[in-house]
Design a protein around this motif. Structure first.
Motif, mmCIF file in Angstrom:
data_model
loop_
_atom_site.group_PDB
_atom_site.id
_atom_site.type_symbol
_atom_site.label_atom_id
_atom_site.label_comp_id
_atom_site.label_asym_id
_atom_site.label_seq_id
_atom_site.Cartn_x
_atom_site.Cartn_y
_atom_site.Cartn_z
ATOM 1 N N ILE A 218 -51.980 34.348 71.208
ATOM 2 C CA ILE A 218 -52.877 33.742 72.188
ATOM 3 C C ILE A 218 -53.405 32.397 71.693
ATOM 4 O O ILE A 218 -53.664 31.488 72.495
ATOM 5 N N LYS A 219 -53.541 32.222 70.409
ATOM 6 C CA LYS A 219 -54.119 30.986 69.862
ATOM 7 C C LYS A 219 -53.306 29.762 70.248
ATOM 8 O O LYS A 219 -53.856 28.658 70.336
ATOM 9 N N ASP A 220 -52.003 29.939 70.487
ATOM 10 C CA ASP A 220 -51.173 28.788 70.845
ATOM 11 C C ASP A 220 -51.512 28.249 72.233
ATOM 12 O O ASP A 220 -51.195 27.089 72.539
ATOM 13 N N LEU A 221 -52.126 29.061 73.087
ATOM 14 C CA LEU A 221 -52.460 28.624 74.443
ATOM 15 C C LEU A 221 -53.897 28.147 74.583
ATOM 16 O O LEU A 221 -54.282 27.671 75.658
ATOM 17 N N LEU A 222 -54.698 28.273 73.555
ATOM 18 C CA LEU A 222 -56.099 27.886 73.643
ATOM 19 C C LEU A 222 -56.257 26.373 73.602
ATOM 20 O O LEU A 222 -55.480 25.658 72.949
ATOM 21 N N SER A 223 -57.256 25.890 74.313
ATOM 22 C CA SER A 223 -57.623 24.479 74.216
ATOM 23 C C SER A 223 -58.481 24.279 72.959
ATOM 24 O O SER A 223 -58.894 25.254 72.317
ATOM 25 N N PRO A 224 -58.755 23.010 72.599
ATOM 26 C CA PRO A 224 -59.595 22.806 71.399
ATOM 27 C C PRO A 224 -60.968 23.466 71.507
ATOM 28 O O PRO A 224 -61.584 23.784 70.482
ATOM 29 N N ARG A 225 -61.437 23.718 72.713
ATOM 30 C CA ARG A 225 -62.742 24.349 72.879
ATOM 31 C C ARG A 225 -62.639 25.869 72.992
ATOM 32 O O ARG A 225 -63.667 26.547 73.061
ATOM 33 N N GLY A 226 -61.445 26.407 73.047
ATOM 34 C CA GLY A 226 -61.269 27.833 73.241
ATOM 35 C C GLY A 226 -61.350 28.614 71.940
ATOM 36 O O GLY A 226 -61.111 28.080 70.854
ATOM 37 N N GLN A 236 -59.874 45.478 72.801
ATOM 38 C CA GLN A 236 -59.969 44.428 73.806
ATOM 39 C C GLN A 236 -59.998 43.069 73.142
ATOM 40 O O GLN A 236 -60.440 42.914 71.996
ATOM 41 N N LEU A 237 -59.535 42.065 73.910
ATOM 42 C CA LEU A 237 -59.587 40.677 73.477
ATOM 43 C C LEU A 237 -60.744 39.982 74.178
ATOM 44 O O LEU A 237 -60.931 40.133 75.396
ATOM 45 N N ILE A 238 -61.524 39.247 73.427
ATOM 46 C CA ILE A 238 -62.641 38.476 73.966
ATOM 47 C C ILE A 238 -62.240 37.013 73.878
ATOM 48 O O ILE A 238 -62.169 36.437 72.789
ATOM 49 N N VAL A 239 -61.961 36.397 75.027
ATOM 50 C CA VAL A 239 -61.414 35.046 75.077
ATOM 51 C C VAL A 239 -62.389 34.154 75.826
ATOM 52 O O VAL A 239 -62.856 34.503 76.925
ATOM 53 N N VAL A 242 -61.416 27.342 79.215
ATOM 54 C CA VAL A 242 -61.480 26.884 80.593
ATOM 55 C C VAL A 242 -60.711 27.863 81.482
ATOM 56 O O VAL A 242 -59.870 28.637 81.012
ATOM 57 N N THR A 243 -60.991 27.804 82.777
ATOM 58 C CA THR A 243 -60.444 28.805 83.696
ATOM 59 C C THR A 243 -58.928 28.786 83.716
ATOM 60 O O THR A 243 -58.271 29.838 83.741
ATOM 61 N N ARG A 244 -58.323 27.599 83.707
ATOM 62 C CA ARG A 244 -56.858 27.514 83.782
ATOM 63 C C ARG A 244 -56.204 28.175 82.575
ATOM 64 O O ARG A 244 -55.243 28.928 82.698
ATOM 65 N N ASN A 245 -56.716 27.923 81.403
ATOM 66 C CA ASN A 245 -56.149 28.528 80.186
ATOM 67 C C ASN A 245 -56.376 30.033 80.147
ATOM 68 O O ASN A 245 -55.535 30.791 79.654
ATOM 69 N N LEU A 246 -57.515 30.480 80.672
ATOM 70 C CA LEU A 246 -57.773 31.919 80.686
ATOM 71 C C LEU A 246 -56.736 32.660 81.525
ATOM 72 O O LEU A 246 -56.302 33.759 81.176
ATOM 73 N N GLN A 247 -56.350 32.050 82.648
ATOM 74 C CA GLN A 247 -55.358 32.700 83.493
ATOM 75 C C GLN A 247 -53.997 32.765 82.783
ATOM 76 O O GLN A 247 -53.281 33.776 82.871
ATOM 77 N N LEU A 248 -53.637 31.704 82.086
ATOM 78 C CA LEU A 248 -52.381 31.712 81.334
ATOM 79 C C LEU A 248 -52.406 32.772 80.238
ATOM 80 O O LEU A 248 -51.422 33.488 80.026
ATOM 81 N N ILE A 249 -53.523 32.882 79.558
ATOM 82 C CA ILE A 249 -53.642 33.867 78.476
ATOM 83 C C ILE A 249 -53.563 35.281 79.038
ATOM 84 O O ILE A 249 -52.895 36.159 78.480
ATOM 85 N N GLU A 250 -54.224 35.510 80.161
ATOM 86 C CA GLU A 250 -54.195 36.847 80.751
ATOM 87 C C GLU A 250 -52.784 37.218 81.219
ATOM 88 O O GLU A 250 -52.350 38.360 81.057
#
Length: 534
Positions: A218-226, A236-239, A242-250
């Motif tokens: 999942i770390k590869d999809l996070l933004s610098p603020r994620g 469970q994962l606590i992520v 931003v909304t767009r990245n959260l959808q990709l991670i999910e």
């Protein structure tokens, strides 16, 4: 005069523009499906002696649709817009890198034609809307036959260093440099939005996988603020991102968190042993006398008395079957009995003698034959998950004493039946297995110097591919030990027919077979996700 010259030049320009408009509107000269049938159709062309002047976009009206064959519109893209570099449409995700052209086939023949007119012409054929920017200009000279209209559009744009952006049924044409700058500006705008957009925190439940193992992916999809953390108690994962990245991670977690396939592996170990032995023996002998005691002397001075008797009898000679004096003194000349006794073979004795006992003949025949078959079937079975090693064992631990300078130590040696396997289920339903099968047992017949039993070891280790539900043979060992031996009296034992009374025949044939079968069965069928498109 100046006014009249200007008027004449205006009329000449209007005449040329009108002629070009009529030329573009001519139906029989453009838009052929493949090779023409019958006489060759005329092709749209401009006289090579002069270049067709550029007509203003607003002066030349659209070509009449009734004069141009109805073209099939290209299929709409899956959504959004696509930038075409050098006139080549970027392929969608998951598709082949080679573009497929499906437009209607046409013939083109131009020399020095304005590119705007060519684009308008292709717009009418393909029934698409084409918009050009102010930077699109120039002339083209082309000659094409039986070419899809969309391929012709790509080739023309590539020749003029132009690109296109397609949104549904609308195509915007602009120089490549302009489109590249737009893409870069869009990327910069998205980055700026990610820097100021509010972050959101989501709890993503993981059902089948371990949440801590998915964290690195999942770390590869996070933004610098994620950021991401794991709650091991609830898996469970606590992520936070931003909304767009959260959808990709999910979406990525849902693609990876699938039910693991379970495999049941059954091994069958077949051991078959057969033995055969046969032994035929003979004992015969006796005594004869020519003396005064038996009233039959020779009548010679020497030898007056003569006695002849067999001398192969000893204290261990089997005498069962003989009766009378034959049992007391058989005087065997040939003593080659078979190993018979209680529960083994049989024997028959014969004694012949004269009235006065001067001649005695003792004969004993013995024969033995044994046949045996042993079959052992062992079937260990175990269930495990895909790519997880499992093992099952059953047996005994044999204590063995070891004498050393420090004293006597007891070491336990395992003699067991075991199966160790690691399966992997492929996408086509086959099972790749790393297998190790053992079949060890103690042998109390063959023991060591201190009476410790030896270990009979049988094992097979391999890697193989088997279809679901099918049975395959891992391997096998086949042994055969056969022999034929004779104990005989020299020379006489080799004589035909009568040689039977001078030899002991022994033959044996022992066979052993060891086979291992394996059968994998997939307990649950899981549909795997083969693609993830962010």
């Amino acid at each position: 005069m100046r006014r009249e010259g200007s008027k004449m030049r205006g009329q000449r320009s209007l005449h040329v523009a009108g002629a070009l408009a009529l030329l573009l509107a001519a139906s029989p000269v453009f838009g052929q499906y493949g090779p023409p049938v019958g006489p060759a159709s005329p092709v749209l062309s401009v006289p090579p002696t002069e270049s067709a002047p550029s007509a203003p976009t607003d002066s030349a009206g659209p070509a009449p649709t009734g004069m141009i064959p109805n073209g099939s519109p290209p299929p709409s893209p899956t959504g959004g817009s696509s930038v075409v570099g050098g006139g080549l449409l970027l392929p969608p995700r998951g598709s082949s890198s080679r573009k497929r052209y499906i437009g209607r086939r046409i013939d083109l023949d131009f020399r020095g034609a304005d590119i705007h007119n060519i684009l308008r012409l292709l717009s009418d054929v393909g029934q698409v809307n084409i918009v050009t920017s102010d930077d699109v200009k120039g002339e083209v000279t082309i000659k094409m036959k039986n070419v899809p209209w969309d391929q012709a559009l790509d080739v023309i744009l590539r020749a003029k260093l132009l690109g296109q952006v397609r949104e549904g049924n609308l195509i915007r044409v602009a120089p490549l440099t302009v489109l590249e700058k737009e893409v870069e500006a869009d990327i910069a705008r998205q980055r700026a939005l990610n820097d100021v957009a509010p972050t959101e925190t989501r709890l993503i439940a993981v059902s089948y996988a371990e949440a801590k193992l998915l964290r690195d992916r999942i770390k590869d999809l996070l933004s610098p603020r994620g950021r991401v953390s794991v709650d091991e108690r609830t898996n469970q994962l606590i992520v936070s991102d931003v909304t767009r990245n959260l959808q990709l991670i999910e979406d990525l977690v849902r693609s990876l968190d699938t039910q693991t396939q379970q495999v049941i592996i059954e091994a069958r170990i077949v051991e078959a042993t057969s033995n055969f032995s046969r032994q035929i023996g003979v004992q015969w002998g006796g005594s004869t006398f020519r003396d005064a005691n038996h009233a039959n002397p020779t009548g010679l001075v020497f030898p007056y008395n003569v006695a002849l008797a067999g001398g192969a009898t000893d204290a261990t000679t089997p005498l069962s079957g003989l009766a009378g004096n034959g049992a007391a003194s058989p005087n065997f000349a040939v003593n080659l009995p078979a190993a018979v006794g209680t529960g083994s073979g049989g024997a028959l004795g014969l004694m012949l003698g004269s009235v006065n006992g001067a001649f005695n003949l003792n004969l004993r025949l013995s024969a033995m034959e044994t046949t045996g078959q042993v079959r052992i079937l062992s079937s260990p079975r175990i269930s495990t998950l895909d790519n997880v090693e499992a093992s099952i064992n059953q047996g005994v631990s044999i204590p063995i004493s070891i004498v050393s300078a420090t004293g006597i130590q007891t070491v336990f040696v395992e003699a067991n039946l075991g199966l160790t396997v690691k399966p992997h289920v492929t996408h086509d339903g086959t099972v790749v297995m790393t297998i190790h099968v053992t079949r060890n047992e103690p042998d109390f017949v063959n023991t060591g110097a201190r009476g410790d039993p030896t270990i009979l070891r049988k094992d097979a280790k391999t890697v193989m591919l088997v279809n679901d539900g099918e049975t395959a043979v891992i391997g096998g060992i086949y042994q055969r030990n056969s022999g034929l031996s004779f104990s005989k009296v020299p020379f006489f034992g080799d004589l035909p027919f009568i040689g039977f009374f001078f030899r002991n025949r022994k033959e044996n044939d022992d066979r052993a077979e060891f086979l291992v079968f394996i059968t994998p069965r997939i307990a649950n069928s899981v549909k795997r996700s083969t693609a993830f498109a962010p």
